[in-house]
Structures are given as structure tokens and as C-alpha cells.
Write an enzyme that holds these catalytic residues in place. Structure first.
Site, short mmCIF file in Angstrom:
data_model
loop_
_atom_site.label_atom_id
_atom_site.label_comp_id
_atom_site.label_asym_id
_atom_site.label_seq_id
_atom_site.Cartn_x
_atom_site.Cartn_y
_atom_site.Cartn_z
N HIS A 51 49.04 72.29 -65.15
CA HIS A 51 49.04 73.59 -64.90
C HIS A 51 48.85 74.55 -65.79
O HIS A 51 48.28 75.61 -65.70
CB HIS A 51 50.66 73.85 -64.07
N SER A 79 47.95 81.15 -61.56
CA SER A 79 48.95 80.47 -60.52
C SER A 79 49.10 81.57 -59.47
O SER A 79 48.19 81.88 -58.63
CB SER A 79 50.12 80.06 -61.24
N ASP A 137 46.67 68.98 -62.02
CA ASP A 137 47.69 70.03 -61.95
C ASP A 137 48.53 69.79 -60.51
O ASP A 137 47.84 69.75 -59.49
CB ASP A 137 47.36 71.53 -61.61
#
Length: 712
Positions: free
Chosen positions: A674, A550, A636
Site C-alpha cells: 500500500h 488511498s 496492496d
């Protein structure tokens, strides 16, 4: 396939602050386009083909993972009202089962008997049954009504973190209500269980509204409770420990506001605890007729105050002076006989207990810190739903100590062990060593590094190593135990966590010094940590790998561009690698609310210049990169798959003229979010494959030494 996929180039120009940039892969913004999905499928096929020889290693690693994990297990049961609540897992099943048993039938904490659930178990939510026929399944919230007769839960069936709400009667399993769809996930019951509060998201996927739903009625009749027009702010909803209050949390990266609704009168308008003031963040914990308030109105590292539960202004906050300037207060929980304050100090976590004293002016008496034996560890307050408890559940772990749950008696200052994560397979955990190292950044700042390895690994410059980093949003990468990591440690690896600026490991200023115009400190710190590990002989110069996901994936992209010689291999997971394009588009997730983290390049030319200078996608160049593994998920919604897809396409184009280019692999989970896939076995297989690629690209295929020689 003889060659990796080549993405079509179709330049699209954008101009900001007099700077025109042509983006050859802008077409990938349409994630639902057939061409884009087909391109991801081709990349997956290439990755599968290139790693086919590693399947045996991946299978070995998966079995190593599985052999250490208690597949049939029970969490620590927690008492609330008449029930013991817990979750359990069953060997072969992907998901957990949430359940409870009566305290009357089990005066002591219940346990599994030869793998069987406790007698008289009442299943609240069998996630395996709910997930039948679904490629992805995730639970956003699971809430039992105050009377204990209803369960409300929210489910995500795609990985996009948009949740449908279901309400069941617990004793019969009857579905009472499923009218509310596509919510933000959080839920809160009214005291009588007739109403349910939930959040809605806007077109930019921002939770921006709180609604009230009366069970059994159409969702079209739901009532809007709060609408947040400021696009910098997210909203969430929950309940207080005693179920008396519905708590609405409203926050940006730098400012917060709370509103309370009396849960016994759920039709009332929410009352503001203290109006928002730019730059002031606060959190509230209702208990009894008071509020515990953690805030930064006067202190950078936050402090604790007391206020009446009827509070409507910061002027009613009474300072408690329980912490020092060098202690970063991260939370507080109130109980009948004491307060538990969580804090950070000198790079570590801690808990301070403050006993109540009815004779003291502020009602508080003696304070002490809960003591743990390890200098490098992570501790937090566990589940404590009963305010009348004389003990507090605490959870601690380290790089060498499995997750340990204990009851701490606040007056006798003694621990009672409730559960420690069991590592199967006869592992001698005493053979692993952890310590804290300190690197020095270019500006002279000392950067902490947490390091772990087996006791037969010498600092002679030959060991392979994996350096983990994140460094954003004030999120700390505190040391954690992982049975999965043992597969690396038993192969002679060193694992290290770089506690770079942008997190909050060293206090709130550590975060402030790694955001906005100071953001480059994050990758400068990470490279300094890598150099420290190599220069100290802790890892081999040519066998150091890096990983981050991320915002940590952004970190990976930057260091791959700017310091490619430092790493043999880099794994960027769901990486935020096209930040400038994203932050320039207010309709995208991670945009308006992110301006307080990264800057606003739409309005600020300096923010634009800085972001362009480090954006991984904007700075791809023809050079010899480390071996790269890039992973993402199609659904995501935090970091669109578009970003890593564009970055990989740009890398492939740049590498066409580079001699002896190292491998570049890109894999997309086509049914994931995610966090990747949802089922635990699927997740373990994903991690095993990623670990196999890491081992292969960094060191080759050495097998683990399960029975290391005794140290001389």
C-alpha cells in the site's frame, strides 16, 4: 508502442435495489490471472515509454532529494531500563538498523562519531541483512522482552501486510523461534518472556483473533485468546508502558472495547475493561493501579476519565474535567509525576500537562499547555518508555520547520533540544513562508488550508501549485516538513494542504460531517479550496495540480470526474476508485468494517444510490480530463490493484472519442504494498519519477533556483 494498452471488455451484470449495471472490466478482479498481470506490465511499458524524455529530470530530482538528506544518521536514543535504544541508517543501505548500548557505557545520549556507531553497540535487528535477496521487506512490529534478552519481530516479504514472526536472542543473534507465520503483525510479550501474543487475519484480511504462543513449541499448540465474530471489528495487541499488562484492542469505526491480561499470569482469560456499547469509543492507558480512559460516552469531542486498573464497567470511570467541549481529546499518557493529554483545538494540535498532586481529591493538580512559537504546526508526544521521567519527549514540525525532538521539563516549562532534522546543502529555511488560509464551502463552512512557498513567490496568479487532500476515517492531514517538497518550492511552486471534512482537523464533528450521507462534503470542500487558491492569486488557474492516496485517491477520482477544469494534473495513488463494487462484496477487504464509514449499499438503497453517484469508476464520462497519473502496487491488500486498473481502462475507453485528450499514465509497482516500494532509495526514485511527471505535466521543465534573489 504506438498506442496505450486497451483492456478487453467483457460485461458482467450485477443487480441491486432494482438497478442493473454492466461492468465491462469485472474480469480484473482476479489479480493473479496472467491476463491481468500482463495488462499491468503493458501499462508500465507505456508509462515508461511516454516518460522516457523525463528521465533526466527524474534523475535531477532524485539527486536533489539525496543531497538534502543525512543518509548516515541516528535517531534520538531513548533510555529504557539499562539501555539506550535507537535506530540508525547507513549511506547506501536501503533499510534501518535497530540497536542499543548500555547506559553504563554512555551516561549521556550516544551519538555517531564520524559516521561510526556508538562504541559497544549491540545490534537488535539489521533490516538490511534480513532483506537480502528480497524484492520487498517490511517490519510490522519489533518488541524487546521485559528482561531485555529477546527480540520478537514480524516481517512482510511481499507487501501484503501479512507477517511472519521471528524471535532471536539478542546477545548472540541466535534464532530461537520462527514457527508463527502469516500474522496481522502486532506482538506482545508476557512478563517472563516465555509467551508471545499475536493476531491472525480472516479470509477478508481482517485481524480477528489474538493467539498466545509459547516460545519453542509448534504453532499448532498455540492457544486462542480472543476470537472476534463481529466483522465490523479489528483486533490488535500490545503491552502497557510498564509491561505489566497485555492490552487487547477491539474496535470498529464507531465502537471500541479493551481487554487486559495480567502479563505476569499470561494464561489467564482477558478481562473486559468496559463492555462495548454501540457508538461509544474509548482508549485506555494503564499506569500503576489506575487506567486513564479517553472516551466519547458523554462528549462528542471525547474526554478524559480515571478508573481503577481492575475496572470492568463504564460506571467506574471518574471524569477529570481537564478539557473543554471545543477541545478534541486524542490521547493521554500517564507518568509518575504528571499526565500528558494530546488534543486538537481550532484546527491545530496541542499537548496539555497535568501535574500530579497527592493532596487533591482526584490526585491531579495544576495544568498547562505546552507552548510552541508557530501558529501553524504539528506536535505530538514522542517516545517515553520510562514512567519516572521528570521530562517528556515532544516532537514538533511545520511546513517550514524540520522535525524537531525536544525534552520538555514539565515543572520548569523549558525545552532541551535533542535533535532537529538536518537539511544538507546550505538551504536557508528562513526563505520559506507558511500560513493558514480559509476557503468557504458551498454550505458556508470555512475550510482551513495550510500553505507554504518561498518568500519570492508573489500572489499574482502565476505560480504553479500542488493541492494535497485526504479527508476520511477521521485522519487529519496535519502540516509536515518534507525535504523532498523543497524541489517544488525551489522551482517556484506553492504547496497546500486542504483540511477537508472527513478528517478530524476541526474536531470529531469534522469527521462526522464528511462520512456516510455527508461524504460529498469532502470533495466539495476540496474544490472550494482549489477555487480559493486560484481566486486569491495564490496559484495560477491553469497550473494547479492535485494529489491524494488511498481514500484520498477516491477524492482525486471524484474531482477528476466532477471538476476536471479545476486541475491541470491529478495524481491518484493506490486510489479507492471502485468503492461501490468493493463495498458490495463482504468477502473483500474494506467492506464490512467500512459500512460505518461509507454506508451499507447491500441493505440500504439510499447508501447504494449515493455511492453510485460519486464512485469514480461508475461515473467516467467522455470529457477532457486533467492529465492523470495513477499509481498502485500489485500486492496492496488495502486497495486492490484491480480498482485503479478498472478505472484506467474505463478512462481510456471514454477518452477514445475526446479531442485533444490529455495524457493518462498508469504505473504499478510489481513488488510493493500500500505504501509502494520498501527500500528508502527505491522509494526516493519512485517519488522522483512521480515529481518529474508532476512538473512536466503542470509546468514543463523549469530548473530550481537554488539561490533565489533577495526580496526587495
Amino acid at each position: 508502442m504506438e498506442q496505450p494498452p486497451v483492456a478487453r471488455r467483457k460485461p458482467v451484470a450485477r443487480t441491486h435495489h432494482g438497478d442493473t449495471v454492466e461492468d465491462p472490466y469485472a474480469w480484473m478482479a482476479d489479480r493473479g490471472a496472467v491476463e491481468f498481470v500482463d495488462h499491468l506490465a503493458l501499462e508500465n511499458a507505456w508509462a515508461a515509454q511516454q516518460t522516457a524524455p523525463l528521465q533526466g529530470l527524474a534523475d535531477d530530482v532524485f539527486e536533489e532529494f539525496r543531497s538534502r538528506i543525512e543518509e548516515t544518521d541516528l535517531s534520538v536514543p531513548v533510555r529504557h531500563d539499562r539501555w539506550w535504544y535507537y535506530t540508525r541508517t547507513v549511506e547506501g543501505e536501503q533499510y534501518a538498523v535497530e540497536a542499543r548500548v548500555l547506559v553504563a557505557d554512555h551516561p549521556d545520549r550516544p551519538a555517531l562519531t564520524e559516521g561510526r556507531p556508538p562504541a559497544g553497540e549491540q545490534v537488535l535487528l539489521d533490516q538490511n541483512a534480513e532483506a537480502q535477496g528480497q524484492e520487498f521487506f517490511g517490519v510490522g512490529a519489533s518488541e524487546v522482552s521485559p528482561a531485555g534478552d529477546l527480540l520478537a519481530y514480524s516481517v512482510d516479504l511481499a507487501g501484503d501486510e501479512r507477517y511472519d514472526v521471528r524471535v532471536r536472542r539478542i546477545d548472540t543473534g541466535e534464532l530461537l523461534d520462527d514457527a508463527v507465520r502469516r500474522t496481522g503483525g502486532s506482538l506482545a510479550f508476557s512478563l517472563d518472556g516465555r509467551h508471545l501474543f499475536y493476531t491472525r487475519v480472516d479470509d477478508a484480511w481482517r485481524p480477528h483473533q489474538v493467539w498466545r504462543h509459547e516460545l519453542g513449541t509448534p504453532s499448532e499448540q498455540d492457544v486462542l485468546v480472543h476470537d472476534e465474530p463481529d466483522e465490523r471489528f479489528f483486533v490488535g495487541v500490545g503491552t502497557s508502558r510498564d509491561d505489566r499488562w497485555v492490552v487487547i484492542a477491539i474496535g470498529s469505526k464507531t465502537t471500541s472495547e479493551y481487554r487486559l491480561v495480567d502479563a505476569s499470569t499470561p494464561l489467564d482469560e482477558p478481562r473486559v475493561v468496559a463492555p462495548r456499547r454501540q457508538g461509544v469509543e474509548y482508549d485506555v492507558e494503564p499506569f500503576g493501579d489506575q487506567l486513564l480512559v479517553v472516551h466519547n460516552a458523554q462528549r462528542v469531542n471525547f474526554e478524559l476519565a480515571l478508573a481503577p486498573v481492575t475496572c470492568t464497567s463504564v460506571d467506574e470511570w471518574q471524569p477529570l474535567d481537564l478539557t473543554g467541549d471545543d477541545e478534541f481529546v486524542t490521547g493521554a499518557e500517564g507518568f509518575d509525576d504528571f499526565i500528558a493529554v494530546t488534543l486538537r483545538r481550532a484546527g491545530g494540535t496541542g499537548i496539555r500537562i497535568v501535574l500530579r498532586d497527592a493532596d487533591a481529591p482526584n490526585g491531579l493538580g495544576e495544568a498547562h499547555d505546552v507552548s510552541f512559537g508557530e501558529p501553524v504546526h504539528t506536535v505530538h508526544v514522542g517516545a517515553n518508555p520510562e514512567s519516572s521521567t521528570p521530562t517528556i519527549q515532544v516532537v514538533h514540525e511545520s511546513l517550514v520547520t524540520p522535525r524537531t525532538v525536544e525534552d520538555y521539563d514539565v515543572r520548569s516549562r523549558t525545552f532541551t533540544l535533542l535533535k532537529q532534522q538536518h537539511v544538507r546543502g546550505g538551504h536557508d529555511l528562513a526563505r520559506y513562508r507558511q500560513r493558514r488560509e480559509w476557503a468557504t464551502a458551498a454550505d458556508g463552512t470555512r475550510i482551513p488550508i495550510s500553505v507554504v512557498h518561498r518568500d519570492d513567490v508573489e500572489p499574482d496568479g502565476t505560480a504553479p501549485g500542488l493541492l494535497h487532500g485526504y479527508g476520511a476515517y477521521g485522519i487529519s492531514s496535519d502540516p509536515w516538513f518534507s525535504v523532498l517538497r523543497l524541489s517544488l518550492l525551489d522551482r517556484g511552486w506553492v504547496f497546500a494542504v486542504a483540511h477537508v471534512r472527513g478528517g478530524s482537523e476541526m474536531g470529531r464533528s469534522w469527521y462526522d460531517d464528511g462520512k456516510l450521507e455527508h461524504k460529498p462534503h469532502t470533495w466539495g470542500d476540496f474544490v472550494a479550496c482549489a477555487d480559493h487558491l486560484v481566486d486569491g492569486g495564490i496559484v495560477a488557474r491553469d497550473r494547479l495540480a492535485a494529489e491524494g492516496g488511498s481514500a484520498g485517491g477516491l477524492l482525486m477520482g471524484v474531482v477528476a470526474n466532477e471538476a476536471p477544469d479545476r486541475f491541470a494534473f491529478v495524481h491518484a495513488s493506490v486510489p479507492f476508485v471502485d468503492p461501490l463494487t468493493t463495498i458490495l462484496d463482504p468477502s473483500m477487504p474494506l467492506t464490512v468494517i467500512e459500512w460505518e464509514e461509507w454506508g451499507n449499499p447491500l441493505e440500504d438503497p439510499e447508501a447504494y444510490r449515493l455511492m453510485k453517484s460519486y464512485s469514480p469508476y461508475e461515473n467516467v464520462r467522455p470529457q477532457r480530463y486533467p492529465s492523470l497519473l495513477v499509481t498502485t502496487s500489485l500486492n496492496d491488500t488495502r486497495v486492490y490493484a484491480t480498482e485503479p486498473a478498472k478505472w484506467v481502462a474505463a478512462l481510456r475507453h471514454a477518452l477514445e472519442g475526446v479531442d485533444d485528450a490529455r495524457p493518462l499514465l498508469f504505473r504499478t509497482e510489481m513488488a510493493g504494498g500500500h505504501g509502494g516500494q520498501s527500500g528508502r532509495y527505491d522509494t526516493w526514485r519512485q517519488w522522483a519519477w512521480e515529481t518529474a511527471v508532476l512538473i512536466d505535466q503542470t509546468t514543463g521543465h523549469p530548473r530550481p533556483d537554488a539561490d533565489p534573489p533577495a526580496p526587495a
